[in-house]
Design a protein around this motif. Sequence first.
Motif, PDB file in Angstrom:
ATOM      1  N   LEU A  36      49.043  33.106  45.470  1.00 41.49           N
ATOM      2  CA  LEU A  36      50.028  34.011  46.063  1.00 41.49           C
ATOM      3  C   LEU A  36      51.484  33.561  45.984  1.00 41.49           C
ATOM      4  O   LEU A  36      52.363  34.344  45.628  1.00 41.49           O
ATOM      5  CB  LEU A  36      49.683  34.329  47.523  1.00 41.49           C
ATOM      6  N   ALA A  82      39.820  40.330  32.844  1.00 35.54           N
ATOM      7  CA  ALA A  82      39.770  39.215  33.788  1.00 35.54           C
ATOM      8  C   ALA A  82      39.172  39.755  35.087  1.00 35.54           C
ATOM      9  O   ALA A  82      39.874  40.315  35.913  1.00 35.54           O
ATOM     10  CB  ALA A  82      41.161  38.656  34.025  1.00 35.54           C
ATOM     11  N   GLY A  84      40.262  41.676  26.483  1.00 32.53           N
ATOM     12  CA  GLY A  84      39.444  41.012  27.493  1.00 32.53           C
ATOM     13  C   GLY A  84      39.686  41.576  28.883  1.00 32.53           C
ATOM     14  O   GLY A  84      40.705  42.189  29.155  1.00 32.53           O
ATOM     15  N   ALA A  94      46.958  37.617  38.581  1.00 27.68           N
ATOM     16  CA  ALA A  94      46.285  37.441  39.868  1.00 27.68           C
ATOM     17  C   ALA A  94      45.112  36.468  39.777  1.00 27.68           C
ATOM     18  O   ALA A  94      44.649  35.953  40.777  1.00 27.68           O
ATOM     19  CB  ALA A  94      45.808  38.788  40.404  1.00 27.68           C
ATOM     20  N   ALA A  95      44.607  36.238  38.566  1.00 27.17           N
ATOM     21  CA  ALA A  95      43.486  35.302  38.426  1.00 27.17           C
ATOM     22  C   ALA A  95      43.949  33.946  37.914  1.00 27.17           C
ATOM     23  O   ALA A  95      43.134  33.078  37.633  1.00 27.17           O
ATOM     24  CB  ALA A  95      42.436  35.883  37.484  1.00 27.17           C
ATOM     25  N   PRO A 101      41.067  44.358  41.062  1.00 24.23           N
ATOM     26  CA  PRO A 101      40.668  44.616  42.449  1.00 24.23           C
ATOM     27  C   PRO A 101      39.355  45.390  42.567  1.00 24.23           C
ATOM     28  O   PRO A 101      38.628  45.213  43.539  1.00 24.23           O
ATOM     29  CB  PRO A 101      41.838  45.429  43.020  1.00 24.23           C
ATOM     30  N   ARG A 108      37.869  40.033  49.898  1.00 20.68           N
ATOM     31  CA  ARG A 108      37.552  39.468  51.206  1.00 20.68           C
ATOM     32  C   ARG A 108      36.221  39.983  51.736  1.00 20.68           C
ATOM     33  O   ARG A 108      35.867  41.124  51.538  1.00 20.68           O
ATOM     34  CB  ARG A 108      38.602  39.910  52.214  1.00 20.68           C
ATOM     35  N   GLN A 118      52.023  40.467  45.254  1.00 21.40           N
ATOM     36  CA  GLN A 118      51.012  40.375  44.201  1.00 21.40           C
ATOM     37  C   GLN A 118      50.492  41.762  43.840  1.00 21.40           C
ATOM     38  O   GLN A 118      50.396  42.115  42.670  1.00 21.40           O
ATOM     39  CB  GLN A 118      49.860  39.481  44.675  1.00 21.40           C
ATOM     40  N   PRO A 172      40.666  34.348  32.526  1.00 22.28           N
ATOM     41  CA  PRO A 172      41.378  35.000  31.445  1.00 22.28           C
ATOM     42  C   PRO A 172      41.795  33.980  30.384  1.00 22.28           C
ATOM     43  O   PRO A 172      42.011  32.813  30.694  1.00 22.28           O
ATOM     44  CB  PRO A 172      42.588  35.630  32.132  1.00 22.28           C
ATOM     45  N   LYS A 217      47.391  33.500  41.762  1.00 23.47           N
ATOM     46  CA  LYS A 217      46.099  33.319  42.438  1.00 23.47           C
ATOM     47  C   LYS A 217      46.310  32.732  43.831  1.00 23.47           C
ATOM     48  O   LYS A 217      45.662  33.116  44.793  1.00 23.47           O
ATOM     49  CB  LYS A 217      45.202  32.405  41.609  1.00 23.47           C
ATOM     50  N   TYR A 232      35.279  36.404  29.257  1.00 17.49           N
ATOM     51  CA  TYR A 232      36.497  37.071  28.794  1.00 17.49           C
ATOM     52  C   TYR A 232      36.499  37.165  27.275  1.00 17.49           C
ATOM     53  O   TYR A 232      36.791  38.208  26.695  1.00 17.49           O
ATOM     54  CB  TYR A 232      37.708  36.288  29.296  1.00 17.49           C
ATOM     55  N   PRO A 236      42.279  39.408  44.264  1.00 19.21           N
ATOM     56  CA  PRO A 236      43.715  39.691  44.315  1.00 19.21           C
ATOM     57  C   PRO A 236      44.080  40.588  45.499  1.00 19.21           C
ATOM     58  O   PRO A 236      43.342  41.515  45.787  1.00 19.21           O
ATOM     59  CB  PRO A 236      43.959  40.429  42.992  1.00 19.21           C
ATOM     60  N   PHE A 237      45.146  40.291  46.119  1.00 16.36           N
ATOM     61  CA  PHE A 237      45.651  40.891  47.362  1.00 16.36           C
ATOM     62  C   PHE A 237      44.536  41.334  48.293  1.00 16.36           C
ATOM     63  O   PHE A 237      44.488  42.459  48.766  1.00 16.36           O
ATOM     64  CB  PHE A 237      46.668  42.022  47.110  1.00 16.36           C
ATOM     65  N   GLY A 238      43.637  40.396  48.553  1.00 18.71           N
ATOM     66  CA  GLY A 238      42.648  40.620  49.609  1.00 18.71           C
ATOM     67  C   GLY A 238      41.506  41.519  49.240  1.00 18.71           C
ATOM     68  O   GLY A 238      40.695  41.860  50.100  1.00 18.71           O
ATOM     69  N   LEU A 240      38.212  38.555  37.803  1.00 14.90           N
ATOM     70  CA  LEU A 240      38.699  38.104  39.101  1.00 14.90           C
ATOM     71  C   LEU A 240      40.116  38.595  39.394  1.00 14.90           C
ATOM     72  O   LEU A 240      40.637  38.379  40.485  1.00 14.90           O
ATOM     73  CB  LEU A 240      38.636  36.581  39.191  1.00 14.90           C
ATOM     74  N   ALA A 241      40.764  39.234  38.427  1.00  9.34           N
ATOM     75  CA  ALA A 241      42.099  39.787  38.689  1.00  9.34           C
ATOM     76  C   ALA A 241      42.041  41.290  38.907  1.00  9.34           C
ATOM     77  O   ALA A 241      43.050  41.911  39.206  1.00  9.34           O
ATOM     78  CB  ALA A 241      43.037  39.476  37.524  1.00  9.34           C
ATOM     79  N   ILE A 290      36.181  29.826  46.912  1.00  9.40           N
ATOM     80  CA  ILE A 290      36.374  29.029  45.701  1.00  9.40           C
ATOM     81  C   ILE A 290      36.901  29.879  44.551  1.00  9.40           C
ATOM     82  O   ILE A 290      37.827  29.502  43.835  1.00  9.40           O
ATOM     83  CB  ILE A 290      35.031  28.393  45.265  1.00  9.40           C
ATOM     84  N   MET A 291      36.308  31.074  44.380  1.00  6.55           N
ATOM     85  CA  MET A 291      36.601  31.822  43.166  1.00  6.55           C
ATOM     86  C   MET A 291      37.906  32.596  43.235  1.00  6.55           C
ATOM     87  O   MET A 291      38.634  32.688  42.249  1.00  6.55           O
ATOM     88  CB  MET A 291      35.442  32.771  42.844  1.00  6.55           C
ATOM     89  N   THR A 292      38.226  33.189  44.375  1.00  6.36           N
ATOM     90  CA  THR A 292      39.418  34.042  44.416  1.00  6.36           C
ATOM     91  C   THR A 292      40.304  33.791  45.621  1.00  6.36           C
ATOM     92  O   THR A 292      41.411  34.312  45.672  1.00  6.36           O
ATOM     93  CB  THR A 292      39.018  35.528  44.492  1.00  6.36           C
ATOM     94  N   ASN A 337      46.867  39.916  34.252  1.00  6.68           N
ATOM     95  CA  ASN A 337      45.864  39.027  34.849  1.00  6.68           C
ATOM     96  C   ASN A 337      46.471  37.884  35.654  1.00  6.68           C
ATOM     97  O   ASN A 337      45.780  36.906  35.934  1.00  6.68           O
ATOM     98  CB  ASN A 337      44.946  38.397  33.795  1.00  6.68           C
ATOM     99  N   GLU A 376      50.861  38.890  49.656  1.00  5.97           N
ATOM    100  CA  GLU A 376      49.792  39.748  49.145  1.00  5.97           C
ATOM    101  C   GLU A 376      50.376  41.047  48.603  1.00  5.97           C
ATOM    102  O   GLU A 376      49.960  41.548  47.564  1.00  5.97           O
ATOM    103  CB  GLU A 376      48.800  40.067  50.265  1.00  5.97           C
TER     104      GLU A 376
END
Lengths: 305, 412
Positions: free
Chosen positions: B184, A157, A155, B240-241, A162, A254, B387, A139, B182, A145, A249-251, A159-160, A243-245, B238, B384
């Motif tokens: 947490l 984001a 934009g 969370a990122a 879910p 996964r 967040q 972001p 990110k 973005y 966010p909040f799992g 990766l933010a 690496i990325m997340t 954003n 978690e």
Amino acid sequence: MSTVSTNAQTRSWWRENQQKLTPYIFLIPGIIFFMVYVIIPIFESFWLSGFDWDGLGDKEWVGFANYQELFDDEAFYTSLKNNIIWLVLYMLAVPAGLGIAIFLNQKVAGIRAYKSLFFFPFVISQVVVGLIFAWFYAPNFGLFYKIIEWATGSGIAILAEPDMVTYGIIAAGLWPQIAYCMILYLTGLNNVDPEQIEAARLDGAKGLKLLWYVILPQLRPATFLAVVVTVIGALRSFDLVSIMTDGGPFGSSRVLSFYMYEQALSEYGYRMGYGASIAVILFLIMMVFISGFIWKMIDDERKGS
Amino acid sequence: MRSMLTVTISALAVVAASASFAEQRTVKYYADYDPAPLAAMKEIIADFEAANPDVKIEFQNFDHEGYKTSIRNFLTAEAPDLANWYAGNRMAPFVNSGQFMDVSDVWEANGLKDSLASALPSMTIDDKQWGVPYTYYQWGIYYNKEAYAAAGVEVPATYDEFVANCAKFQEAGIDCLTTGTKALWPGAGIFDYMNMRTNGYEFHMDLANGKVEWTDDRVKATFANWAKLVEPGYITKNHAALDWQDAAALLVQGKAANYVMGNFAVAVFKEGGMTNDTLGFLPFPVINPDVPRAEEAPTDTIHIPSGATNVEDAKKFLAYMAGAEAQTKMNAAMGQLPINKDAKVNEDDPFIVAGFELLSTTPGGIAQFFDRDAPAEMAKMGMEGFQQFMVQPEKLDDILARLEKARQRVYK
């Protein structure tokens, strides 16, 4: 006298069986390592998954309680769902790799340079791929973005979000995976029989039909390998998620392998038994594919001989 | 004759070896310091070795994240004589599994219960002390004074004023509260304060220790207060990122006004170009005036692993580290607060002075931080949830139900 005869006997026994025994002797080191690092840990995981254990204190036998909890665990289903999305979307690497391989399979000046450029993402480490894409999506300053912001006014984001994060990571994973499939197909294309193509052309075949009925059948070994590598790649997708997340966010990003790591080995985890039970489930899923592949290989070999 | 000679020589060698051994006893110390405190620790070790010429500290530094994983391996496999860790529930797994040594005698012999009194509760499990704390730091709200000027608002004293300010910040296009979740934990800082200001320290600790249900109405009240910032979109989108440093950049650039953070962030703000004139600190504002003010101050500690081979000298070092001189030096370098009440703080640093004032006058109690007060699994699930709440506040009931399920399992 008797000793001499035994000696002669041993020697002759060794002589007689030398040919038969040698391969096994050569196999021993490999088998030992395979046992110690692969087979025995598989059974250890099965065994550990019946315990409640933090890795330090006493193990407590809980039977199937870990599995019971697992099947009642929202995070487990999120991971499972993501694993399936990974499996399905990762398969795109196979046709995409084929397309690029066919595109690059021509004789132009400097084609080798182009090929190596396309192959480049496979050479760099997954960690670097993950970082590049994380910045790409970042972001406020990431290129992606910024482009979205320029096009739509606000934009995103990736990766933010879910709902989008898994797709964002898969896109990053596809980049090197397509390159890998491309290489497999490029080598396959070298072995395509030019005479058959010529014959097909004389018969008036061209375009997609030529690809589907003449070239693809000859590429079957390459396709098989590409599918195997991609399925395994999708199931063990761990580095990019980490690496990325970090699963967030909040799992929501996964996957099973990452969840296993989180439960068993991460800073807030150390539930060895629970982690082992996730590992067992992941192993069983992989087993479905692996035994399918092995069965097909044996089948092909039998038909071949 | 010749054999006699060899015997004598080897005997001499043994004596010499043991003599040199006696001259230089070694203490192995594993830690995870950042560069600035690392330099200070090396000085402290040099001071200690000068005062105890027969002891040599073999010091090995790890990076933070690597240390958290490797400590479990080296405690069981090849334990050093000293190891860094954290106070509160964070050390409980090692204490309960017998990996850390009881050092109550060091506390007794050196009068630490008096000089380190503020950290005594967080170092005590089963009425025994399990390590020595050397530093802590305050949490609170760091704010950009220029952003306050741009929006034309005053520094708030109560939470209602804080929320009212947020509307003005939003009009001015500034994020009222920023965070980067990110990793947490920054979200947990906000939760801790929301909960301690709404329900007080005792309740917060009961919750962290699993004595209260997450679906309790008092917990819901905490989230209702928090929602006043989440629902209107006053918190950075954003988040969370974002890493916490990314969010710090937003504060530095004036795109965000407030940041609930620990004092370690001051170094990052100042690297970004902020000065004592543009960066401000305010204690988290009052929500419920009836609860006594409690604060958050995570404490870093040094322990003796049970597998230590040179316990006696390790204890000597612990006692030295608990002293005013060592703590003054260490915390001057770290930009943090010493635990020892006789240690000096840097009077030129307004944030240190504010923190010292804040913590030494706290009537309610000092919390360690959610991931140190609650057991690791609960902490992870909780963070978690925090967040997710800041992204999807409408899912609060799901989140609380999930946390309650986790509570029933984790604390059984």
